[in-house]
Design a protein around this motif. Structure first.
Motif, PDB file in Angstrom:
ATOM      1  N   UNK A  84     -10.556   3.752 -33.144  1.00  0.00           N
ATOM      2  CA  UNK A  84     -11.760   4.389 -33.673  1.00  0.00           C
ATOM      3  C   UNK A  84     -12.560   5.062 -32.557  1.00  0.00           C
ATOM      4  N   UNK A  85     -12.650   4.385 -31.406  1.00  0.00           N
ATOM      5  CA  UNK A  85     -13.415   4.977 -30.311  1.00  0.00           C
ATOM      6  C   UNK A  85     -12.738   6.237 -29.789  1.00  0.00           C
ATOM      7  N   UNK A  86     -11.405   6.222 -29.711  1.00  0.00           N
ATOM      8  CA  UNK A  86     -10.681   7.428 -29.281  1.00  0.00           C
ATOM      9  C   UNK A  86     -10.929   8.572 -30.255  1.00  0.00           C
ATOM     10  N   UNK A  87     -10.997   8.253 -31.531  1.00  0.00           N
ATOM     11  CA  UNK A  87     -11.278   9.269 -32.544  1.00  0.00           C
ATOM     12  C   UNK A  87     -12.674   9.853 -32.341  1.00  0.00           C
ATOM     13  N   UNK A  88     -13.647   8.972 -32.016  1.00  0.00           N
ATOM     14  CA  UNK A  88     -15.016   9.425 -31.786  1.00  0.00           C
ATOM     15  C   UNK A  88     -15.086  10.329 -30.563  1.00  0.00           C
ATOM     16  N   UNK A  89     -14.383   9.958 -29.486  1.00  0.00           N
ATOM     17  CA  UNK A  89     -14.407  10.751 -28.252  1.00  0.00           C
ATOM     18  C   UNK A  89     -13.739  12.109 -28.469  1.00  0.00           C
TER      19      UNK A  89
END
Length: 272
Positions: free
Chosen positions: A105-110
Protein backbone atom coordinates in the motif's frame (compact mmCIF):
# COMPACT_ATOMS: atom_id res chain seq x y z
CA UNK A 1 0.41 21.68 11.68
CA UNK A 2 -0.26 24.78 13.87
CA UNK A 3 -3.51 24.55 15.80
CA UNK A 4 -5.05 27.75 14.39
CA UNK A 5 -4.27 26.71 10.80
CA UNK A 6 -5.54 23.22 11.61
CA UNK A 7 -8.86 24.66 12.81
CA UNK A 8 -9.19 26.90 9.74
CA UNK A 9 -8.98 23.83 7.51
CA UNK A 10 -11.50 21.94 9.65
CA UNK A 11 -13.98 24.84 9.57
CA UNK A 12 -13.59 25.33 5.82
CA UNK A 13 -13.91 21.58 5.18
CA UNK A 14 -17.15 21.32 7.15
CA UNK A 15 -18.60 24.49 5.67
CA UNK A 16 -17.92 23.40 2.07
CA UNK A 17 -18.80 19.69 2.15
CA UNK A 18 -15.21 18.48 2.11
CA UNK A 19 -13.64 21.07 -0.18
CA UNK A 20 -10.89 23.45 0.88
CA UNK A 21 -8.76 25.99 -0.91
CA UNK A 22 -5.23 27.26 -0.47
CA UNK A 23 -2.38 24.73 -0.41
CA UNK A 24 -4.82 21.81 -0.09
CA UNK A 25 -7.10 22.73 -2.99
CA UNK A 26 -7.85 19.63 -5.05
CA UNK A 27 -6.34 17.32 -2.43
CA UNK A 28 -7.99 14.22 -1.01
CA UNK A 29 -8.70 15.06 2.62
CA UNK A 30 -10.74 13.66 5.48
CA UNK A 31 -11.22 14.73 9.08
CA UNK A 32 -10.15 12.16 11.66
CA UNK A 33 -11.35 12.51 15.25
CA UNK A 34 -9.50 10.47 17.84
CA UNK A 35 -9.75 10.24 21.62
CA UNK A 36 -6.66 11.47 23.46
CA UNK A 37 -4.61 8.59 24.84
CA UNK A 38 -3.86 10.50 28.05
CA UNK A 39 -6.58 13.16 28.26
CA UNK A 40 -9.65 11.30 26.93
CA UNK A 41 -10.54 14.48 25.00
CA UNK A 42 -11.51 14.38 21.33
CA UNK A 43 -9.05 15.75 18.77
CA UNK A 44 -9.84 16.36 15.09
CA UNK A 45 -7.10 16.38 12.46
CA UNK A 46 -7.29 16.99 8.66
CA UNK A 47 -5.39 14.25 6.84
CA UNK A 48 -4.56 13.31 3.28
CA UNK A 49 -6.20 10.01 2.42
CA UNK A 50 -6.19 7.19 -0.12
CA UNK A 51 -9.42 5.42 -1.19
CA UNK A 52 -9.23 1.65 -0.93
CA UNK A 53 -12.58 0.02 -1.65
CA UNK A 54 -14.70 -0.11 1.52
CA UNK A 55 -12.00 1.47 3.64
CA UNK A 56 -9.95 4.65 3.66
CA UNK A 57 -6.19 4.76 4.22
CA UNK A 58 -4.19 7.43 6.05
CA UNK A 59 -0.42 7.69 6.58
CA UNK A 60 1.16 8.90 9.82
CA UNK A 61 3.71 11.14 8.10
CA UNK A 62 3.56 14.15 10.46
CA UNK A 63 5.07 16.14 7.60
CA UNK A 64 8.32 14.18 7.81
CA UNK A 65 8.78 14.62 11.57
CA UNK A 66 10.93 12.01 13.35
CA UNK A 67 8.05 11.37 15.77
CA UNK A 68 4.72 9.74 15.10
CA UNK A 69 1.84 12.26 15.16
CA UNK A 70 -0.41 12.52 18.20
CA UNK A 71 -3.44 11.17 16.34
CA UNK A 72 -1.56 7.94 15.68
CA UNK A 73 -0.75 7.43 19.36
CA UNK A 74 -4.40 8.17 20.15
CA UNK A 75 -5.81 5.51 17.84
CA UNK A 76 -3.33 2.94 19.13
CA UNK A 77 -4.85 3.50 22.58
CA UNK A 78 -8.43 3.71 21.30
CA UNK A 79 -8.92 2.40 17.73
CA UNK A 80 -12.55 3.54 17.47
CA UNK A 81 -12.45 6.85 15.62
CA UNK A 82 -14.80 9.23 13.80
CA UNK A 83 -14.28 10.01 10.12
CA UNK A 84 -15.77 12.88 8.08
CA UNK A 85 -15.35 12.63 4.31
CA UNK A 86 -17.39 15.62 3.19
CA UNK A 87 -20.55 13.57 2.70
CA UNK A 88 -20.69 11.01 5.48
CA UNK A 89 -19.71 11.13 9.12
CA UNK A 90 -19.08 7.65 10.46
CA UNK A 91 -17.56 5.61 13.22
CA UNK A 92 -14.63 3.52 12.10
CA UNK A 93 -12.15 1.01 13.47
CA UNK A 94 -8.52 2.00 12.88
CA UNK A 95 -6.28 -0.91 11.88
CA UNK A 96 -2.51 -0.43 11.46
CA UNK A 97 -1.33 -2.31 8.38
CA UNK A 98 1.70 -4.54 8.72
CA UNK A 99 4.10 -6.63 6.70
CA UNK A 100 3.53 -7.17 2.98
CA UNK A 101 0.20 -5.35 2.97
CA UNK A 102 1.73 -2.21 4.46
CA UNK A 103 4.64 -2.32 2.00
CA UNK A 104 2.35 -2.81 -0.98
CA UNK A 105 0.00 0.00 0.00
CA UNK A 106 2.80 2.41 0.83
CA UNK A 107 4.53 1.71 -2.49
CA UNK A 108 1.23 2.45 -4.22
CA UNK A 109 0.97 5.76 -2.33
CA UNK A 110 4.55 6.75 -3.25
CA UNK A 111 3.93 5.92 -6.91
CA UNK A 112 0.90 8.25 -6.88
CA UNK A 113 2.64 10.99 -4.85
CA UNK A 114 6.43 10.82 -4.32
CA UNK A 115 5.99 13.20 -1.39
CA UNK A 116 5.15 10.24 0.83
CA UNK A 117 8.55 8.74 0.08
CA UNK A 118 10.30 12.02 0.85
CA UNK A 119 8.48 12.27 4.17
CA UNK A 120 9.61 8.76 5.11
CA UNK A 121 13.22 9.47 4.16
CA UNK A 122 13.20 12.79 6.01
CA UNK A 123 11.63 11.30 9.14
CA UNK A 124 14.04 8.39 9.49
CA UNK A 125 11.18 6.10 10.50
CA UNK A 126 8.79 3.70 8.81
CA UNK A 127 5.60 5.69 8.28
CA UNK A 128 2.62 3.78 9.66
CA UNK A 129 -0.26 3.16 7.25
CA UNK A 130 -3.68 2.96 8.89
CA UNK A 131 -6.88 1.54 7.41
CA UNK A 132 -10.13 3.14 8.60
CA UNK A 133 -12.85 0.46 8.51
CA UNK A 134 -16.41 1.90 8.66
CA UNK A 135 -18.64 0.70 11.49
CA UNK A 136 -21.72 2.94 11.45
CA UNK A 137 -22.72 5.77 9.10
CA UNK A 138 -24.54 8.96 9.99
CA UNK A 139 -26.51 10.27 6.96
CA UNK A 140 -26.02 13.86 5.83
CA UNK A 141 -27.93 16.33 7.94
CA UNK A 142 -30.92 18.31 6.71
CA UNK A 143 -33.87 17.67 4.43
CA UNK A 144 -33.78 14.59 2.20
CA UNK A 145 -33.41 16.59 -0.98
CA UNK A 146 -30.51 18.59 0.42
CA UNK A 147 -28.90 15.36 1.63
CA UNK A 148 -29.21 13.95 -1.90
CA UNK A 149 -27.41 17.00 -3.30
CA UNK A 150 -24.64 16.53 -0.72
CA UNK A 151 -24.17 12.91 -1.82
CA UNK A 152 -24.21 13.92 -5.48
CA UNK A 153 -21.61 16.62 -4.80
CA UNK A 154 -19.40 13.92 -3.33
CA UNK A 155 -19.53 12.02 -6.63
CA UNK A 156 -18.92 15.21 -8.60
CA UNK A 157 -15.87 15.98 -6.49
CA UNK A 158 -14.50 12.44 -6.79
CA UNK A 159 -14.90 12.44 -10.57
CA UNK A 160 -13.10 15.78 -10.79
CA UNK A 161 -10.24 14.42 -8.66
CA UNK A 162 -9.92 11.32 -10.82
CA UNK A 163 -9.96 13.36 -14.01
CA UNK A 164 -7.16 15.56 -12.65
CA UNK A 165 -5.16 12.50 -11.55
CA UNK A 166 -5.57 10.84 -14.94
CA UNK A 167 -4.62 14.06 -16.76
CA UNK A 168 -1.31 14.35 -14.90
CA UNK A 169 -0.44 10.65 -15.07
CA UNK A 170 2.94 9.66 -16.41
CA UNK A 171 3.52 7.06 -19.11
CA UNK A 172 1.42 4.49 -17.24
CA UNK A 173 -1.61 4.47 -15.00
CA UNK A 174 -0.51 4.33 -11.35
CA UNK A 175 -1.87 1.54 -9.16
CA UNK A 176 -3.50 4.00 -6.76
CA UNK A 177 -5.34 5.71 -9.61
CA UNK A 178 -6.76 2.33 -10.59
CA UNK A 179 -7.95 1.84 -7.02
CA UNK A 180 -9.45 5.34 -6.92
CA UNK A 181 -11.41 4.60 -10.11
CA UNK A 182 -12.62 1.21 -8.90
CA UNK A 183 -13.65 2.64 -5.53
CA UNK A 184 -15.63 5.39 -7.27
CA UNK A 185 -17.27 2.80 -9.56
CA UNK A 186 -18.25 0.74 -6.55
CA UNK A 187 -19.72 3.76 -4.74
CA UNK A 188 -21.69 5.03 -7.72
CA UNK A 189 -23.08 1.58 -8.48
CA UNK A 190 -24.14 1.17 -4.85
CA UNK A 191 -25.83 4.58 -4.79
CA UNK A 192 -27.85 3.86 -7.94
CA UNK A 193 -28.80 0.38 -6.70
CA UNK A 194 -30.24 1.88 -3.51
CA UNK A 195 -32.16 4.49 -5.49
CA UNK A 196 -33.63 1.82 -7.77
CA UNK A 197 -34.57 -0.43 -4.86
CA UNK A 198 -35.88 2.11 -2.34
CA UNK A 199 -36.09 5.81 -3.20
CA UNK A 200 -37.58 5.54 -6.68
CA UNK A 201 -40.38 3.06 -5.76
CA UNK A 202 -41.25 5.15 -2.71
CA UNK A 203 -41.58 8.33 -4.75
CA UNK A 204 -43.55 6.57 -7.49
CA UNK A 205 -46.09 5.26 -4.99
CA UNK A 206 -46.80 8.80 -3.78
CA UNK A 207 -46.38 10.62 -7.10
CA UNK A 208 -47.68 8.57 -10.04
CA UNK A 209 -47.25 11.67 -12.23
CA UNK A 210 -43.51 11.02 -12.08
CA UNK A 211 -43.71 7.94 -14.33
CA UNK A 212 -41.90 9.56 -17.27
CA UNK A 213 -39.25 11.08 -15.00
CA UNK A 214 -38.59 7.74 -13.32
CA UNK A 215 -38.37 5.96 -16.65
CA UNK A 216 -35.73 8.44 -17.81
CA UNK A 217 -33.76 8.19 -14.53
CA UNK A 218 -33.74 4.39 -14.69
CA UNK A 219 -32.63 4.48 -18.32
CA UNK A 220 -29.81 6.83 -17.35
CA UNK A 221 -28.81 4.44 -14.57
CA UNK A 222 -28.41 1.74 -17.22
CA UNK A 223 -26.21 4.01 -19.35
CA UNK A 224 -24.05 4.88 -16.33
CA UNK A 225 -23.80 1.17 -15.43
CA UNK A 226 -22.56 0.38 -18.94
CA UNK A 227 -19.96 3.15 -18.77
CA UNK A 228 -18.83 1.91 -15.35
CA UNK A 229 -18.42 -1.58 -16.79
CA UNK A 230 -16.38 -0.17 -19.68
CA UNK A 231 -14.18 1.79 -17.28
CA UNK A 232 -13.57 -1.27 -15.12
CA UNK A 233 -12.67 -3.27 -18.24
CA UNK A 234 -10.10 -0.59 -19.14
CA UNK A 235 -8.64 -0.76 -15.65
CA UNK A 236 -8.33 -4.54 -15.89
CA UNK A 237 -5.87 -4.17 -18.79
CA UNK A 238 -2.23 -3.92 -17.74
CA UNK A 239 -1.29 -1.64 -20.61
CA UNK A 240 -4.09 0.94 -20.49
CA UNK A 241 -2.70 4.37 -21.43
CA UNK A 242 -3.49 7.39 -19.24
CA UNK A 243 -5.09 9.21 -22.20
CA UNK A 244 -7.38 6.23 -22.83
CA UNK A 245 -8.40 6.14 -19.18
CA UNK A 246 -8.99 9.90 -19.20
CA UNK A 247 -11.24 9.56 -22.25
CA UNK A 248 -13.31 6.92 -20.47
CA UNK A 249 -13.53 8.99 -17.29
CA UNK A 250 -14.58 12.05 -19.30
CA UNK A 251 -17.41 10.10 -20.96
CA UNK A 252 -18.57 8.82 -17.59
CA UNK A 253 -18.32 12.27 -16.01
CA UNK A 254 -20.40 13.90 -18.74
CA UNK A 255 -23.15 11.30 -18.38
CA UNK A 256 -23.13 11.27 -14.58
CA UNK A 257 -23.18 15.05 -14.20
CA UNK A 258 -26.11 15.41 -16.63
CA UNK A 259 -27.95 12.64 -14.77
CA UNK A 260 -27.34 14.16 -11.34
CA UNK A 261 -28.44 17.60 -12.52
CA UNK A 262 -31.70 16.23 -13.95
CA UNK A 263 -32.42 14.10 -10.88
CA UNK A 264 -31.93 17.07 -8.56
CA UNK A 265 -34.11 19.30 -10.75
CA UNK A 266 -36.96 16.79 -10.70
CA UNK A 267 -36.75 15.18 -7.25
CA UNK A 268 -35.19 17.57 -4.74
CA UNK A 269 -38.31 19.80 -4.45
CA UNK A 270 -40.42 16.71 -3.68
CA UNK A 271 -37.90 15.23 -1.25
CA UNK A 272 -37.67 18.51 0.61
Amino acid sequence: MPMDFNQQIIDEYRANKGQVGGPFEGARLLLLTTVGARTGAEHTTPLGCLPDGDRMLVIASAGGSPRHPAWYHNLLANPQVTVEDGVWTYQAKAVVLEGEERERVFARAVEADPGWGRYQEQSGRVLPVVALMPIAFRPPAGALGDALITMHDGFRRELALIRAEAARSGPRVAAQLRVNCLTMCQGLHGHHSKEDAYMFPGLESRHPELAAVMARLRAEHEVVARLLDELQALLAADDVAPETLLSGVNRLTQEVEAHLDYEEEQLVPLLN
